[in-house]
Design a protein around this motif. Structure first.
Motif, PDB file in Angstrom:
ATOM      1  N   VAL A  86       0.842  -1.201   0.000  1.00 53.27           N
ATOM      2  CA  VAL A  86       0.000   0.000   0.000  1.00 53.27           C
ATOM      3  C   VAL A  86       0.876   1.249   0.000  1.00 53.27           C
ATOM      4  CG1 VAL A  86      -1.850   1.213   1.192  1.00 53.27           C
ATOM      5  CG2 VAL A  86      -1.720  -1.275   1.316  1.00 53.27           C
ATOM      6  N   VAL A  87       1.761   1.325   0.986  1.00 52.54           N
ATOM      7  CA  VAL A  87       2.651   2.487   1.051  1.00 52.54           C
ATOM      8  C   VAL A  87       3.965   2.079   0.413  1.00 52.54           C
ATOM      9  CG1 VAL A  87       3.618   4.243   2.554  1.00 52.54           C
ATOM     10  CG2 VAL A  87       1.496   3.148   3.172  1.00 52.54           C
ATOM     11  N   ARG A 117      17.652   2.305   9.836  1.00 54.49           N
ATOM     12  CA  ARG A 117      16.582   3.287   9.963  1.00 54.49           C
ATOM     13  C   ARG A 117      17.098   4.557  10.610  1.00 54.49           C
ATOM     14  NH1 ARG A 117      10.581   2.431   9.899  1.00 54.49           N
ATOM     15  NH2 ARG A 117      10.317   4.336  11.067  1.00 54.49           N
ATOM     16  N   LYS A 173      14.192  15.158  18.577  1.00 55.90           N
ATOM     17  CA  LYS A 173      14.112  13.710  18.383  1.00 55.90           C
ATOM     18  C   LYS A 173      14.317  13.307  16.925  1.00 55.90           C
ATOM     19  CE  LYS A 173       9.289  13.625  17.556  1.00 55.90           C
ATOM     20  NZ  LYS A 173       8.209  12.790  17.277  1.00 55.90           N
ATOM     21  N   SER A 207       5.351  18.932   1.985  1.00 58.76           N
ATOM     22  CA  SER A 207       4.631  18.898   3.256  1.00 58.76           C
ATOM     23  C   SER A 207       5.539  19.315   4.396  1.00 58.76           C
ATOM     24  CB  SER A 207       4.099  17.498   3.513  1.00 58.76           C
ATOM     25  OG  SER A 207       5.169  16.669   3.883  1.00 58.76           O
ATOM     26  N   ASP A 208       4.929  19.450   5.583  1.00 60.41           N
ATOM     27  CA  ASP A 208       5.655  19.951   6.749  1.00 60.41           C
ATOM     28  C   ASP A 208       6.831  19.079   7.151  1.00 60.41           C
ATOM     29  OD1 ASP A 208       2.990  21.186   6.791  1.00 60.41           O
ATOM     30  OD2 ASP A 208       3.761  22.108   8.610  1.00 60.41           O
ATOM     31  N   SER A 209       6.847  17.814   6.742  1.00 60.08           N
ATOM     32  CA  SER A 209       7.926  16.948   7.212  1.00 60.08           C
ATOM     33  C   SER A 209       9.163  17.043   6.335  1.00 60.08           C
ATOM     34  CB  SER A 209       7.442  15.506   7.300  1.00 60.08           C
ATOM     35  OG  SER A 209       7.165  15.022   6.017  1.00 60.08           O
ATOM     36  N   PHE A 375      -1.506  23.921   1.784  1.00 59.18           N
ATOM     37  CA  PHE A 375      -0.663  22.968   1.068  1.00 59.18           C
ATOM     38  C   PHE A 375      -1.337  22.724  -0.279  1.00 59.18           C
ATOM     39  CE2 PHE A 375       0.416  18.457   0.132  1.00 59.18           C
ATOM     40  CZ  PHE A 375       1.741  18.683  -0.141  1.00 59.18           C
TER      41      PHE A 375
ATOM     42  N   PRO B  38      -0.412  19.948   9.217  1.00 59.05           N
ATOM     43  CA  PRO B  38       0.847  19.262   8.885  1.00 59.05           C
ATOM     44  C   PRO B  38       0.656  17.773   8.610  1.00 59.05           C
ATOM     45  CG  PRO B  38       1.097  20.550  10.887  1.00 59.05           C
ATOM     46  CD  PRO B  38      -0.341  20.622  10.511  1.00 59.05           C
ATOM     47  N   ILE B  42       1.303  15.904   5.044  1.00 63.42           N
ATOM     48  CA  ILE B  42       2.251  14.779   4.923  1.00 63.42           C
ATOM     49  C   ILE B  42       1.553  13.606   4.232  1.00 63.42           C
ATOM     50  CG2 ILE B  42       3.510  13.021   6.250  1.00 63.42           C
ATOM     51  CD1 ILE B  42       4.075  15.271   8.313  1.00 63.42           C
ATOM     52  N   GLU B  45       0.838  14.379   0.495  1.00 61.71           N
ATOM     53  CA  GLU B  45       2.042  14.260  -0.319  1.00 61.71           C
ATOM     54  C   GLU B  45       2.371  12.793  -0.603  1.00 61.71           C
ATOM     55  OE1 GLU B  45       5.815  16.967  -0.185  1.00 61.71           O
ATOM     56  OE2 GLU B  45       5.846  15.570   1.488  1.00 61.71           O
ATOM     57  N   GLU B 253       8.125  20.180  19.342  1.00 60.33           N
ATOM     58  CA  GLU B 253       9.232  19.281  19.003  1.00 60.33           C
ATOM     59  C   GLU B 253      10.043  19.767  17.816  1.00 60.33           C
ATOM     60  OE1 GLU B 253       7.634  15.317  18.863  1.00 60.33           O
ATOM     61  OE2 GLU B 253       8.061  15.094  20.994  1.00 60.33           O
ATOM     62  N   THR B 271       5.143  11.788  23.340  1.00 60.86           N
ATOM     63  CA  THR B 271       4.186  10.898  22.684  1.00 60.86           C
ATOM     64  C   THR B 271       3.835   9.730  23.597  1.00 60.86           C
ATOM     65  OG1 THR B 271       6.106  10.049  21.536  1.00 60.86           O
ATOM     66  CG2 THR B 271       4.608  11.376  20.248  1.00 60.86           C
ATOM     67  N   PHE B 306      -5.858   5.333   2.989  1.00 56.12           N
ATOM     68  CA  PHE B 306      -4.411   5.510   3.025  1.00 56.12           C
ATOM     69  C   PHE B 306      -4.010   6.195   4.329  1.00 56.12           C
ATOM     70  CE2 PHE B 306      -0.485   7.733   1.805  1.00 56.12           C
ATOM     71  CZ  PHE B 306       0.211   6.724   1.178  1.00 56.12           C
ATOM     72  N   SER B 309      -4.118   3.921   7.388  1.00 58.22           N
ATOM     73  CA  SER B 309      -3.418   2.639   7.335  1.00 58.22           C
ATOM     74  C   SER B 309      -2.313   2.622   8.391  1.00 58.22           C
ATOM     75  CB  SER B 309      -2.827   2.417   5.938  1.00 58.22           C
ATOM     76  OG  SER B 309      -1.803   3.349   5.706  1.00 58.22           O
ATOM     77  N   GLU B 311       0.702   1.786   8.304  1.00 58.10           N
ATOM     78  CA  GLU B 311       2.013   2.283   7.896  1.00 58.10           C
ATOM     79  C   GLU B 311       2.100   3.807   7.940  1.00 58.10           C
ATOM     80  OE1 GLU B 311       4.611   0.401   4.624  1.00 58.10           O
ATOM     81  OE2 GLU B 311       2.577  -0.304   4.297  1.00 58.10           O
ATOM     82  N   ILE B 312       0.946   4.477   7.842  1.00 57.97           N
ATOM     83  CA  ILE B 312       0.958   5.948   7.849  1.00 57.97           C
ATOM     84  C   ILE B 312       0.658   6.475   9.254  1.00 57.97           C
ATOM     85  CG2 ILE B 312      -0.238   8.004   6.995  1.00 57.97           C
ATOM     86  CD1 ILE B 312       1.541   6.855   4.886  1.00 57.97           C
ATOM     87  N   LYS B 316       4.765   3.708  14.016  1.00 64.02           N
ATOM     88  CA  LYS B 316       6.063   3.778  13.348  1.00 64.02           C
ATOM     89  C   LYS B 316       6.005   4.602  12.062  1.00 64.02           C
ATOM     90  CE  LYS B 316       8.506  -0.126  15.144  1.00 64.02           C
ATOM     91  NZ  LYS B 316       8.029  -1.481  15.372  1.00 64.02           N
ATOM     92  N   ALA B 320       3.576   9.752  13.233  1.00 63.50           N
ATOM     93  CA  ALA B 320       4.103   9.623  14.587  1.00 63.50           C
ATOM     94  C   ALA B 320       5.487  10.249  14.655  1.00 63.50           C
ATOM     95  CB  ALA B 320       4.159   8.159  14.989  1.00 63.50           C
ATOM     96  N   GLN B 321       6.250  10.095  13.583  1.00 62.35           N
ATOM     97  CA  GLN B 321       7.575  10.703  13.512  1.00 62.35           C
ATOM     98  C   GLN B 321       7.475  12.218  13.650  1.00 62.35           C
ATOM     99  OE1 GLN B 321      10.620   9.403  13.158  1.00 62.35           O
ATOM    100  NE2 GLN B 321      11.663  11.362  12.848  1.00 62.35           N
ATOM    101  N   TYR B 322       6.424  12.791  13.072  1.00 63.34           N
ATOM    102  CA  TYR B 322       6.260  14.249  13.121  1.00 63.34           C
ATOM    103  C   TYR B 322       5.719  14.717  14.464  1.00 63.34           C
ATOM    104  CZ  TYR B 322       5.266  18.972  11.590  1.00 63.34           C
ATOM    105  OH  TYR B 322       5.251  20.337  11.481  1.00 63.34           O
ATOM    106  N   GLY B 323       5.027  13.854  15.210  1.00 64.62           N
ATOM    107  CA  GLY B 323       4.547  14.290  16.525  1.00 64.62           C
ATOM    108  C   GLY B 323       3.142  13.848  16.883  1.00 64.62           C
TER     109      GLY B 323
END
Lengths: 443, 346
Positions: A86-87, A117, A173, A207-209, A375, B38, B42, B45, B253, B271, B306, B309, B311-312, B316, B320-323
């Motif tokens: 999917v991703v 990673r 982080k 995007s913001d990331s 965006f 945000p 993400i 995109e 963060e 988190t 999507f 899901s 994975e998004i 992980k 979640a990486q963004y906050g």
């Protein structure tokens, strides 16, 4: 009148002493006034220089970007497996991270990290999409090892530009100081390079990331399409209205009223036009939201008064003898205007139009209301119709959007965007000055 | 680059008149909460990169503004999804229904923490309790057992253990969903903890009126409403070393080099502490889909699936990486989106 102590001669005029004193006072006043003028100019220049200095020092970094060179062995099975998920980009990401870890091992860099990673944190999250795009475009590359240049993450980039320090990473982080040690080693042998980044000028918003990937190109196209709408609507309407008002319309209460209203309209705050555009074009006429067409229509309304006022001024500047001469040899009024007056007024009209366009190009407030901030500038338009109707942003709106995002790396891009916008405005204003200098006639 | 040159050239050659009839919209349009923006951008995109659909358009403007646009009606010139940092209100559902937006799918994407941060080198604001904030910012507070107009001028007046600096709090304006959470979880809680709520009820107020009075913020300029985004709050804190601002965890963060965060009731926001429920000031984030647009706007359902899901939006994933604090019940949400379960049908 014999009282000499007042400094007057018996005739009533001041004596020589008194005259000299008064002359001195007048000269001193003049010198003071000149000084005030020079101080005023100096203050103005100081602010201009300070502004330009801060814009350039803050923004010039956006034109440079850090890249990491990685060679990736493309494996047909891995690609097929990735395309089934999917991703998909997360699978490509894993391939990149594995390749990067191998490279770090092979090159013998010292690092405390072993998890691919974790090592991958120095790369932008755009890397996976870049790899996938390459794989889809070049299916024949499966089985080969291809060299890639991926964007480094915004914090690595910030470190090489001096924005991010080791101390600042203590509570961050996203990246550790250990990554920076690794980056130092990779920079020393040319794996990490910093060079001019065309994608900032031609790319789309990100995007913001991943601020490192964001570019102003798509919103530049949005601005271009809006300016086309403004040019093709405001110029003919504005010129027609001014010719009628100046040359044909009778002088009565109605035309006076119209004149006053046009002058007032020029002073209306631009956000009002945004509210009007939202109500009239989107809610009533059902035109699509966020479309450059609607943005252009709103800016047309805003620019019209400027064009009308400058056109009327340049028509007025054409001496009446030209009109009378044309009428005298039998031209109709319309012939006199279109064959003689209008061509002579053209440089002034064009100057006014260009200045109106420059004003419209830098306008943000009305665009807030018709959905052009956010965006949005993420896809290149496919073709002309799409360019007008597809959601897009505009340069000043994009700058505003970047300035309010959380990651400080976007801030640098906002300043970079301002530099590009200023270059456009300078070009337009210089064109206007050149046109006026070359074609203007004095009578 | 090449695409850019091509479309520039094309645009320059052809005149503006050829725009033609409005084509059917093929791009998803999203608006709403600036806290969710945000995350939504993400996902948008990544969605554009991983599918053949165009990247959706995401605008911000606040939860209320987004839901207002969402409820304007059904059709191509209305938005498909509203992002919200609070649950949709009954009143909004009613407005929606009156305008023909009857079937709404609610999607909870995860949780967000609200943190209290001050300038990195500013006074030592390291620990707060809701009662401190209520005593500092409430319109009417308990002083020596009596309800009075808030007389506290410094944080030390509110709680002796806090630094004796002038109160200058920058809180989200009323159009933000964050404000509501701040009122509910900080002011109201603080009102109860400090005993002001009980005093109000004893004074003859009904429970509802007392709650409302608890959540009223003083209006003498000590508390400043910020209607813009967190960057505006950050700018205000940057220029006022005694200032304290309310931020989203993700924003903090990203700006740990400028801000220092305070604990709330002894818990440091992260988190982990938010996911476990220990940190008290957190709220769920949502987005709302117009069911009528599924099928009409290409990719709408795919985008929603999507988004949620594993994975998004999972622990992980990039969110979640963004906050974002991942929702432990994500699998259930995923199922609801797949089955297009609307609100009220459960």
């Amino acid at each position: 009148m014999t009282d000499v102590t007042t400094g007057l001669l018996p005739s009533g005029r001041p004596n020589a002493d008194e005259t000299a004193k008064r002359t001195k006072a007048r000269n001193a006043a003049e010198a003071r006034f000149k000084l005030y003028g020079i101080v005023a100019i100096a203050i103005g220049l100081f602010f201009l220089v300070a502004l330009l200095f801060s814009i350039i020092t803050n923004g010039v970094g956006a034109f440079q970007q850090t890249f990491v060179k990685v060679s990736i062995p493309l494996n047909a099975e891995q690609i097929a497996a990735a395309e089934k998920s999917v991703v998909k980009t997360s699978k490509y990401r894993a391939m990149i991270e594995a390749a990067l870890a191998d490279k770090i091992m092979a090159a013998g860099y010292k690092t405390e990290f072993t998890d691919p990673r974790k090592l991958g944190d120095i790369l932008s999250s755009s890397a996976a999409a870049q790899l996938r795009e390459h794989v889809l475009a070049n299916p024949g590359d499966a089985g080969k090892t291809i060299d890639f240049q991926f964007l480094a993450s915004s914090r690595v980039d910030g470190y090489l530009k001096g924005r991010v320090t080791r101390a600042a990473l203590a509570e961050d982080k996203n990246l550790d100081a250990g990554h920076l040690d690794l980056v130092d080693q990779m920079k020393a042998d040319g794996t990490v390079v910093k060079h001019f980044n065309w994608d900032f000028i031609t790319g789309s918003d990100a995007s913001d990331s991943r601020p490192e990937q964001a570019g102003i190109g798509v919103s530049m196209l949005g601005s271009l399409f809006m300016m086309l709408v403004v040019l093709f609507l405001a110029l003919p309407i504005g010129v027609a209205a001014s010719i009628y008002l100046e040359e044909f319309a009778p002088q009565n209460r109605w035309t006076d009223l119209i004149e006053v209203n046009i002058a007032n309209l020029a002073a209306v705050p631009s956000i009002v036009f945004g509210i009007l555009g939202l109500a009239a074009f989107i809610q009533f006429a059902n035109l699509p939201q966020s479309a450059p067409l609607v943005g252009g229509l709103v800016l047309t309304l805003m620019t019209l008064p400027t064009i009308i006022i400058s056109t009327r001024a340049s028509l007025k500047a054409v001496p009446p003898s030209i009109r009378e001469g044309a009428l005298g040899i039998g031209a109709s009024k319309m012939q006199a205007v279109f064959h003689h007056v209008l061509p002579l007024a053209m440089p002034g009209i064009l100057t006014g139009t260009i200045i109106g366009l420059a004003q419209a190009l830098g306008e943000t407030a009305p665009l807030l209301l018709i959905g052009m901030v956010g965006f949005i500038a993420s896809n290149y338009p496919d073709g002309i119709a799409d360019g007008f109707l597809h959601p897009n942003s505009a340069m000043p709106a994009q700058i505003f959007e970047w300035a309010k995002r959380a990651d400080p790396a976007f801030y640098e891009r906002a300043w970079g965007g301002i530099i590009i916008l200023l270059i456009f405005l300078a070009i337009m204003n210089i064109t206007a000055i050149i046109l006026r200098r070359r074609f203007e006639r004095r009578w | 680059m090449k695409k850019f040159l091509l479309s520039t050239a094309a645009a320059a050659v052809v005149a503006a008149g050829s725009a033609g009839a409005a084509a059917a919209r093929d791009q998803i349009q999203i608006a709403g909460s600036s806290t969710v923006l945000p995350y939504a951008s993400i996902v948008a995109e990544a969605f554009g990169e991983n599918t053949d659909f165009p990247t959706p358009v995401v605008e911000s403007g606040g939860s209320s503004a987004g839901l207002k646009r969402f409820c304007e009606g059904v059709g191509e010139n209305t938005i498909d999804i509203a992002n919200a940092s609070r649950k949709i209100k009954e009143k909004e559902i009613k407005t929606c229904a009156e305008n023909g937006v009857k079937d709404i799918i609610e999607v909870r994407i995860g949780y967000d923490g609200i943190v209290f941060a001050s300038q990195k080198d500013g006074p030592a604001f390291n620990a707060f309790t809701p009662a401190d904030w209520f005593n500092a910012l409430g319109a009417k507070v308990l002083k020596d057992g009596k309800l009075v107009e808030n007389p506290n001028m410094t944080w030390a007046d509110a709680n002796g253990e806090l630094p004796a600096v002038e109160i200058a709090a920058f809180i989200p304006g009323t159009k933000h969903g964050t404000r509501e959470v701040f009122e509910e979880k900080v002011l109201k809680q603080g009102c109860e903890d400090s005993g002001a709520m009980k005093a109000m009820e004893d004074a003859g107020m009904s429970e509802k009126d007392a709650e409302k009075a608890c959540m009223a913020v003083r209006t003498d300029g000590k508390a400043v409403d910020i209607d813009g985004d967190y960057t505006e709050t950050l700018a205000r804190i940057d220029s006022n070393k005694d200032g304290i601002g309310v931020f989203g965890l993700a924003f903090y963060e990203n700006n740990t080099d400028k801000l220092k965060v305070a604990t709330m009731s002894g818990i440091t926001p992260s988190t982990e502490t938010i996911a476990s429920g220990e940190y008290p000031v957190s709220r769920p984030l949502f987005f709302y889909i117009k069911k009528a647009h599924i099928g009409a706007i290409p990719g709408l359902k795919e985008y929603a699936e999507f988004f949620v899901s594993e994975e998004i939006a999972g622990p992980k994933g990039p969110l979640a990486q963004y906050g974002l604090v991942a929702d432990p019940e994500l699998a259930k949400t995923e199922e609801q989106v797949a089955n297009e379960v609307t609100m009220g049908s459960m």
